[in-house]
Scaffold this active site. Structure first.
Site, PDB file in Angstrom:
ATOM      1  N   GLU A 178       0.865  -1.182   0.000  1.00  0.00           N
ATOM      2  CA  GLU A 178       0.000   0.000   0.000  1.00  0.00           C
ATOM      3  C   GLU A 178       0.904   1.235   0.000  1.00  0.00           C
ATOM      4  O   GLU A 178       1.448   1.581  -1.030  1.00  0.00           O
ATOM      5  CB  GLU A 178      -0.973  -0.083   1.180  1.00  0.00           C
ATOM      6  CG  GLU A 178      -1.844  -1.350   1.038  1.00  0.00           C
ATOM      7  CD  GLU A 178      -3.018  -1.411   2.009  1.00  0.00           C
ATOM      8  OE1 GLU A 178      -3.546  -0.370   2.404  1.00  0.00           O
ATOM      9  OE2 GLU A 178      -3.417  -2.546   2.355  1.00  0.00           O
ATOM     10  N   MET A 179       1.104   1.890   1.127  1.00  0.00           N
ATOM     11  CA  MET A 179       1.923   3.100   1.113  1.00  0.00           C
ATOM     12  C   MET A 179       3.413   2.805   1.299  1.00  0.00           C
ATOM     13  O   MET A 179       4.252   3.666   1.046  1.00  0.00           O
ATOM     14  CB  MET A 179       1.372   4.092   2.135  1.00  0.00           C
ATOM     15  CG  MET A 179      -0.063   4.505   1.761  1.00  0.00           C
ATOM     16  SD  MET A 179      -0.968   5.383   3.070  1.00  0.00           S
ATOM     17  CE  MET A 179      -0.349   7.041   2.835  1.00  0.00           C
TER      18      MET A 179
END
Lengths: 334, 334
Positions: A106-107
């Site tokens: 994700e991030m």
């Protein structure tokens, strides 16, 4: 219609301490891609507030084109849940917000300390955190996700056609939608999908509950959409009795969040209705019934608050994201 | 101060035909990640209107984590240019907007026909295009980029401290900034960086011009920041006499767009000032001079228009982005 099943969406959800300043900071953090390793992924990337609070993909794509195994749940009305993530592994919005920042796909940050270093490198954030949290050293991950959660509590969509119907305006929804609503009750969807967000949530004191999905693994739709490979809550607890247990998702604005199911493999809402009826209720829906259900579910599209783009604190002439080498290929150029 | 060098930023740029409806459509398209192959990259991803109209990265990251070789130019005030891209290969904003959609390492669509198919799959867009362009079959790439360009013409930042200074308010900028402005002129920055956007642009009838960068390849900073490997405009024209020619970039809001140069390899504005002085003007700046130049450049931060998040046309219960398989790794889960 059973008044227990259908309840208007609350029109306010603020908690004590949700000041306008904290909400605005949370909004900035929610939209800030600099909280990701590559500087390209923000909370809003997968929970897009310009759309259904999701990303329209089967499963989300984070940094470096990596994807995860589950469909992004909508952030709209996510406050009306007693747990977060499909498997309910976070109890609160704030706890949820800590996860994606440091998830590889994700991030992609290496840890919350990296997130905090990144924020500290942006001088205007330091001032803002101190103003809101009232101390030096106010930039902590706990304060950051506290602000994000305060912003997320504003992301509610009341005043849908269905809410107007529940308030007594019989003309707010069509006769077909009413037939869909009645069908929704009569076949048993409301066993799980009841209450203001149609997810069994009853209020702030609600205790997290999970349901078996698919309940009937013999449905021919189970194989078609690969509905048994994800163990759901068992992956959180390690307990085999939690196999295939999932949180009941919010149905508000469900028309806006295709594709469907925890794995995003069901491409349309029509097919999602058939899957749920077949696997959970042993019902084989006629096309007209599916159409009526969709007419009902369409009335759950609410009024979205107008949101002004935040101005993110500036880089003030200094690079914030670590330089990343460019590949040797011969790509398109700016 | 030479009044030829410094000119206030125009406060309006609308063209005939830039109706509010067309601008709003352009805004939606600008923010819509569904115009990319993966559904994750919009115009705003690399030209982030919450920041400096860029992405803060050395070079941009498009679909699948791919990166290109050049730094994303700001979209703010990009209307005040007689060509677009670092090498000026697009004459207009509309022509520019066609590029990234179909660039492998940006939005990654296979062709404009795929872009148009994607838009046509979103029913509300069809209605909106027809309402604005007044015919059936109104969804064409030309109309799409026409709308995007109309929106981009609204992306201007007048009323900076420097504009107030130019309008006669002597107290609008500091004495240090005035010294920086005088230095900016006296060492010759204004040879290229003059006019309202400080990029030699003189008005709508301006003819695109390009300058040699680096002019002095013997500067020790050239190797440090790899300033000669990009052939610039020669890659467009194939003409060796165009080697290392680049468009003069806009300096409005330059404090907000670190890192710097066509390759994004210069991490700070201070170092960018040293690079430009050394390579273009054979000047070796003292630290105090750099500080004065930055004080001046900081006065170029303008007033950013308030922008409301668009509501993107809904998916209406149908998946719009083609399903993409998930990898076999064991990633973080929603």
């Amino acid at each position: 219609m059973d008044a227990q099943d259908f309840v208007p969406l609350p029109t306010t959800t603020a908690q004590a301490g949700d000041t306008p300043e904290k909400i605005e900071l949370g909004k900035k953090l929610f939209f800030d891609p600099r909280l990701s390793a590559t500087g390209t992924v923000s909370c809003n990337s997968c929970h897009n507030l310009m759309e259904g609070g999701d990303d329209g993909r089967p499963t989300s794509m984070g940094v470096d084109g990596l994807t995860g195994p589950r469909n992004a749940p909508t952030v709209w009305n996510s406050v009306f849940q007693s747990s977060q993530f499909w498997d309910g592994r976070a109890a609160t919005l704030a706890e949820q917000a800590m996860g994606p920042m440091v998830a590889d796909v994700e991030m992609g940050m290496t840890g919350h300390d990296q997130v905090i270093r990144r924020i500290k490198n942006i001088p205007d954030y330091a001032d803002e955190f101190e103003r809101i949290f009232g101390q030096t050293g106010a930039i902590t991950i706990e304060n950051a996700v506290d602000a994000i959660a305060a912003f997320e509590r504003t992301l509610i969509t009341p005043d849908s056609d269905f809410d107007r119907f529940l308030a007594g305006d019989q003309s707010a929804i069509s006769a077909k939608a009413i037939r869909g609503m009645e069908l929704f009750e009569s076949i048993g969807c409301t066993e799980c999908h009841s209450g203001p967000a149609l997810n069994n949530w009853t209020g702030p004191d609600d205790v997290a509950e999970f349901v078996d999905f698919p309940r009937d693994a013999d449905s021919p739709l189970v194989d078609r959409y690969d509905l048994v490979s994800d163990l759901g809550r068992q992956q959180v607890t390690g307990d085999e009795s939690d196999a295939h247990l999932f949180k009941v998702p919010v149905l508000r604005n469900i028309t806006l969040t295709a594709p469907y199911m925890h794995n995003g493999k069901v491409p349309s809402l029509a097919e999602a209705c058939r899957v749920m009826a077949s696997t959970q209720l042993d019902e084989d829906l006629a096309d007209e019934e599916v159409s009526e259900l969709i007419a009902f579910l369409s009335t759950l599209e609410g009024r979205f608050p107008e949101i002004t783009l935040p101005r993110l604190p500036s880089r003030s002439g200094e690079s914030v994201i670590d330089p990343i080498p460019t590949p040797d290929n011969e790509p398109h150029q700016n």
